[in-house]
Design an enzyme around this catalytic site. Structure first.
Site, short mmCIF file in Angstrom:
data_model
loop_
_atom_site.label_atom_id
_atom_site.label_comp_id
_atom_site.label_asym_id
_atom_site.label_seq_id
_atom_site.Cartn_x
_atom_site.Cartn_y
_atom_site.Cartn_z
N GLU A 93 -2.19 -12.28 -8.56
CA GLU A 93 -3.09 -11.93 -9.92
C GLU A 93 -2.12 -10.39 -9.48
O GLU A 93 -3.04 -9.31 -9.75
CB GLU A 93 -4.49 -12.37 -9.42
N HIS A 110 -11.52 -11.19 -8.31
CA HIS A 110 -9.75 -10.40 -7.35
C HIS A 110 -11.13 -9.72 -6.98
O HIS A 110 -12.07 -9.21 -6.35
CB HIS A 110 -9.37 -9.65 -8.39
N CYS A 126 -9.23 -2.48 -13.22
CA CYS A 126 -8.90 -3.49 -13.58
C CYS A 126 -7.76 -2.72 -15.04
O CYS A 126 -6.99 -3.67 -14.98
CB CYS A 126 -9.99 -4.54 -14.33
O1 SUG Z 1 -8.20 -11.59 -15.44
N1 SUG Z 1 -10.50 -10.86 -17.78
C1 SUG Z 1 -10.48 -11.21 -16.65
C2 SUG Z 1 -10.51 -9.32 -16.21
C3 SUG Z 1 -9.38 -8.76 -15.46
C4 SUG Z 1 -9.79 -7.59 -14.40
N2 SUG Z 1 -9.16 -7.72 -13.80
C5 SUG Z 1 -9.29 -7.15 -12.23
N3 SUG Z 1 -10.14 -7.33 -11.65
N4 SUG Z 1 -8.83 -6.86 -11.53
C6 SUG Z 1 -10.08 -11.59 -15.86
O2 SUG Z 1 -10.97 -12.92 -15.60
C7 SUG Z 1 -11.92 -12.39 -20.63
C8 SUG Z 1 -10.99 -13.62 -21.67
C9 SUG Z 1 -12.31 -13.78 -22.18
O3 SUG Z 1 -12.96 -14.35 -20.99
O4 SUG Z 1 -11.99 -14.09 -23.42
C10 SUG Z 1 -10.61 -11.99 -19.05
O5 SUG Z 1 -9.32 -12.53 -19.06
#
Ligand code: SUG
Length: 430
Positions: free
Chosen positions: A168, A242, A355
């Protein structure tokens, strides 16, 4: 001179709430709501502007084309309208704007730390979620367009997209260094060993130790300067999908929740850095995850002090507001000031300030070699803002993803963005 550049993912025109990320509580609970791509993008640009105005170097990573023509082809579709008719469940997956969370774009090893003296990046395969697993090829293309100078930058391909190599990116990685220009110690946080199941009882473990080990080797990092630490099950199962939801590193400071790691004292000792540990009593994990306290950007200002760029939710949650007030008043706490930002559109999908950015430590020469207008100033930010206002919808519900005009709008917008940013190689399919 060497500085840290925060490359923010520019929110794409298809930003929506499809509830695609199991284990990400915000994504789950806002599924089906209408999003505002325009507001989301403007909130992101406002954050870039704040960082730039604080004297922190700021870059931008443009969104990939959605739907991705290569992915469509690999699924046997020539035309997106056929997906709409015959496989509607794929529409939100193919149109997701999830690449906005640039912390998941890649793992980065700056040139002071690598054997060959190049700056190495490996796009994350994001294999743990269906929609995000479609990102890496386009991310590699975008990184190669922005960091095109092969004499300085090496953008690898993502690790193979299988569960053993689940990766990730920088969201599970931190770099500890006295100053950004010194050689660093790399913290790789993982949720499971390659042979362990992704889910046992709770939420998915999205990162394997093996993925981090392979990337450290690929980048030519000194094995004595790499530290592998397991994320605690308690944190993952409480919704910290994460590690950057429960801790953040800047220079020689680790700001972390006490329940972030499996064996915290071992981790702290091996990292050998200053640790600002927040107890469960002061900030319960539940509050840390709902407010995204640790998903803040801890950045060094030109005067050498550290500021925390935090989501506005930290001011609205009693425990985190109290903690931050005390932290700023405490001369022994490296957090000298706090900037709160309204990033609610991204937060509602589980993405806070940290993020949205990929940190890249760069020498002045590397910075000068970044292509086009990807290092932003007020003029670029003004242009991006005007571009968003011209092209982005104010509201996008899951049903709107089926609107046949949307895909055409995206293409027109991204063609213009490519020219605006002077990055001709961004979108080979356009
Ligand atoms: O991977 N959300 C992302 C959020 C990422 C956050 N990044 C960090 N913490 N670095 C994920 O879960 C949601 C998309 C949706 O549900 O439409 C999403 O992909």
């Amino acid at each position: 001179m060497t500085s840290e550049v925060n490359f923010d993912g520019l929110v794409g025109p298809t930003h929506n709430y499809a509830g695609l990320s199991f284990g990400n509580r915000a994504s789950q609970s806002n599924a089906g709501e209408a999003a505002s791509p325009r507001t989301a993008a403007l909130q992101g640009i406002a954050k870039m502007r704040r960082l730039h105005s604080l004297g922190v170097k700021q870059g931008v990573l443009p969104p990939p084309l959605r739907p991705d023509p290569a992915v469509l082809g690999s699924l046997g579709f020539e035309d997106f309208s056929r997906v709409v008719e015959t496989a509607p469940q794929l529409v939100p997956v193919l149109l997701s704007a999830s690449s906005m969370w640039a912390a998941n774009a890649a793992t980065v090893s700056p040139s002071p730390d690598t054997q060959d003296g190049l700056l190495h990046l490996t796009p994350a395969n994001l294999v743990s979620t269906n929609h995000r697993a479609l990102e890496p090829a386009a991310t590699a293309q975008i990184l190669r367009a922005v960091l095109a100078d092969s004499g300085r930058f090496r953008v690898h391909d993502a690790l193979p997209s299988v569960s053993a190599f689940a990766d990730e990116g920088a969201a599970n990685h931190g770099r500890v260094a006295q100053t950004h220009g010194d050689s660093g110690t790399h913290l790789f946080v993982f949720g499971r060993e390659a042979h362990e199941p992704t889910i046992s009882n709770g939420f998915p473990r999205r990162q394997t130790r093996l993925a981090g080990e392979l990337i450290a080797h690929q980048h030519g990092l000194d094995p004595d300067r790499t530290v592998f630490v397991r994320q605690s099950a308690a944190a993952i199962d409480a919704g910290a999908f994460h590690n950057d939801v429960v801790s953040v590193v800047n220079q020689d400071v680790l700001f972390t929740h006490e329940l972030a790691f499996d064996e915290p004292t071992v981790a702290y000792e091996r990292l050998g850095c200053r640790v600002v540990e927040v107890s469960e009593v002061d900030v319960p994990l539940e509050d840390a995850i709902s407010s995204y306290l640790f998903n803040s950007q801890l950045v060094t200002l030109p005067d050498g002090s550290m500021t925390l760029v935090a989501p506005i939710e930290t001011a609205e949650t009693a425990s985190t507001a109290r903690y931050l007030e005390a932290a700023v008043a405490d001369p022994d706490n490296p957090i000298a000031s706090v900037q709160t930002m309204d990033l609610r559109e991204s937060m509602r999908n589980g993405g806070g300030p940290a993020c949205l950015r990929l940190r890249v430590v760069m020498t002045d020469n590397e910075l000068a070699a970044v292509a086009g207008r990807a290092i932003v100033d007020d003029e670029v930010l003004d242009d991006l803002e005007a571009w968003v206002r011209r092209h982005y919808r104010d509201a996008l519900s899951p049903a709107d993803l089926f609107d046949p005009y949307l895909v055409a709008e995206v293409k027109t917008a991204l063609r213009e963005l490519r020219d605006l940013l002077e990055l001709p190689d961004l979108y080979p399919a356009l």
